[in-house]
Design an enzyme around this catalytic site. Structure first.
Site, PDB file in Angstrom:
ATOM      1  N   ASP A  67       3.938 -13.963  -0.656  1.00 46.55           N
ATOM      2  CA  ASP A  67       3.575 -12.865   0.245  1.00 46.55           C
ATOM      3  C   ASP A  67       2.148 -12.993   0.763  1.00 46.55           C
ATOM      4  O   ASP A  67       1.362 -13.803   0.264  1.00 46.55           O
ATOM      5  CB  ASP A  67       3.773 -11.501  -0.451  1.00 46.55           C
ATOM      6  N   ASN A 137       6.506  -1.421 -11.116  1.00 45.16           N
ATOM      7  CA  ASN A 137       7.720  -0.724 -10.657  1.00 45.16           C
ATOM      8  C   ASN A 137       8.896  -1.681 -10.489  1.00 45.16           C
ATOM      9  O   ASN A 137       9.894  -1.341  -9.859  1.00 45.16           O
ATOM     10  CB  ASN A 137       7.443   0.024  -9.343  1.00 45.16           C
ATOM     11  N   HIS A 139       8.837  -4.605  -8.848  1.00 45.23           N
ATOM     12  CA  HIS A 139       8.908  -5.406  -7.618  1.00 45.23           C
ATOM     13  C   HIS A 139       8.662  -6.884  -7.905  1.00 45.23           C
ATOM     14  O   HIS A 139       7.996  -7.243  -8.866  1.00 45.23           O
ATOM     15  CB  HIS A 139       7.975  -4.871  -6.514  1.00 45.23           C
ATOM     16  N   GLU A 144       9.562  -4.083  -2.758  1.00 44.79           N
ATOM     17  CA  GLU A 144       9.423  -2.825  -3.491  1.00 44.79           C
ATOM     18  C   GLU A 144      10.807  -2.245  -3.804  1.00 44.79           C
ATOM     19  O   GLU A 144      11.796  -2.625  -3.176  1.00 44.79           O
ATOM     20  CB  GLU A 144       8.643  -1.820  -2.632  1.00 44.79           C
TER      21      GLU A 144
HETATM   22  C1  GLP Z   1       1.402  -7.869  -6.581  1.00 39.05           C
HETATM   23  C2  GLP Z   1       2.151  -9.096  -5.971  1.00 39.05           C
HETATM   24  C3  GLP Z   1       3.222  -9.609  -6.895  1.00 39.05           C
HETATM   25  C4  GLP Z   1       2.735  -9.575  -8.317  1.00 39.05           C
HETATM   26  C5  GLP Z   1       2.582  -8.144  -8.762  1.00 39.05           C
HETATM   27  C6  GLP Z   1       1.968  -7.985 -10.136  1.00 39.05           C
HETATM   28  O1  GLP Z   1       1.269  -6.782  -5.778  1.00 39.05           O
HETATM   29  N1  GLP Z   1       2.655  -8.911  -4.662  1.00 39.05           N
HETATM   30  O2  GLP Z   1       3.618 -10.912  -6.491  1.00 39.05           O
HETATM   31  O3  GLP Z   1       3.655 -10.216  -9.173  1.00 39.05           O
HETATM   32  O4  GLP Z   1       1.935  -7.357  -7.786  1.00 39.05           O
HETATM   33  O5  GLP Z   1       0.618  -8.280 -10.117  1.00 39.05           O
HETATM   34  P1  GLP Z   1      -0.264  -8.486 -11.419  1.00 39.05           P
HETATM   35  O6  GLP Z   1       0.100  -9.845 -11.935  1.00 39.05           O
HETATM   36  O7  GLP Z   1      -1.672  -8.400 -10.939  1.00 39.05           O
HETATM   37  O8  GLP Z   1       0.092  -7.418 -12.372  1.00 39.05           O
END
Ligand code: GLP
Length: 268
Positions: A67, A137, A139, A144
């Site tokens: 992303d 959540n 995702h 989402e």
């Molecule tokens: C972000 C990304 C995801 C990631 C998730 C968890 O917003 N878009 O690809 O896996 O949230 O992030 P973190 O590893 O900082 O908890």
């Protein structure tokens, strides 16, 4: 799903790096799916250390990130391009021209950009190994809850929870984007292997929903129950709400024995 529980986040990273190294050593033109966020940072540090020790090369790797924020300049330190540059790309021998993110600038059409990204992945031969984190959540990428389980690369509006979770990364004078381009769930599901890492107590509920809940758009990661080769690497905190803890550990021990007998099984 193959569920492996380690004592801590460092062990998760070291073992995830073994999967990546195994792919990039064995395939002539490996295609890696990459993720951002806190979770994969240790993995990237481990890969950089392995590269610096002469144990692997990224020269033949093509990469596709999950992303990228909508309309963000790649030079903006908050862009995922900058994140990848700082945490991995600038430290290894990967060619910038073979690193892709699903970008969409001011003057571009998100739908066309999404289709073009899908096409690029196809032309590269598809993703061999997709690295994933998981949102609190449930995702994956920026898919989402309520994202279609058959979605493709497209623009998504972020939920309030994701915005709040990620707000720690933005200074008071920085504008936090509220929309992003993300690979779709169907795009992610086409990867030959999935390696999802989750660490810390804050992910325990999402991990439980992903592994033992119903397959549902309310927990996008639960779709991985339908993937043939999904490997879930957890630390103890992220695994703390799973009931079958003992079974997962026992099954992992059996898998190790099988690996010793038959060799490390995978089919990139
Ligand atoms: C972000 C990304 C995801 C990631 C998730 C968890 O917003 N878009 O690809 O896996 O949230 O992030 P973190 O590893 O900082 O908890």
């Amino acid at each position: 799903m193959q569920i492996i529980i380690y004592d801590n986040a460092q062990q998760v990273a070291v073992n995830a790096a073994k999967w990546v190294q195994s792919l990039i050593k064995e395939k002539a033109t490996p295609v890696l799916g990459l993720a951002t966020g806190n979770t994969p940072i240790r993995l990237y540090q481990e890969l950089v250390a392995q590269y610096q020790a002469g144990n692997c090369s990224f020269a033949n790797v093509t990469s596709f990130n999950l992303d990228e924020y909508h309309k963000i300049n790649e030079k903006n330190p908050q862009s995922y391009r900058s994140f990848m540059q700082e945490n991995l790309f600038k430290h290894v021998d990967i060619e910038k021209a073979k690193t892709f993110l699903p970008t969409c600038q001011q003057d571009q059409n998100p739908r066309e950009q999404g289709l073009a990204y899908e096409e690029k992945i196809k032309q590269a031969g598809g993703i061999d190994l997709q690295i994933l984190g998981i949102g609190a959540n449930g995702h994956i990428g920026f898919n989402e809850p309520t994202s279609s389980l058959t979605s493709r690369t497209r623009i998504k509006t972020l939920t309030q929870q994701t915005l709040t979770d990620n707000s720690r990364l933005f200074a008071d004078d920085e504008v936090q984007p509220t929309t992003a381009m993300t690979m779709g769930i169907a795009t992610i599901m086409e990867a030959r292997y999935i390696l999802l890492m989750a660490t810390g107590k804050g992910k325990a509920q999402a991990v439980k929903d992903m592994i033992t809940g119903s397959v549902s758009a309310n927990c996008p990661a639960s779709i991985l129950q339908m993937h043939e080769n999904a490997v879930i690497l957890l630390d103890k905190a992220a695994a703390s709400m799973l009931d079958d803890h003992n079974y997962y550990q026992w099954a992992d021990q059996q898998n190790r024995k099988l690996n010793q007998e038959f060799g490390f099984y995978h089919n990139f």
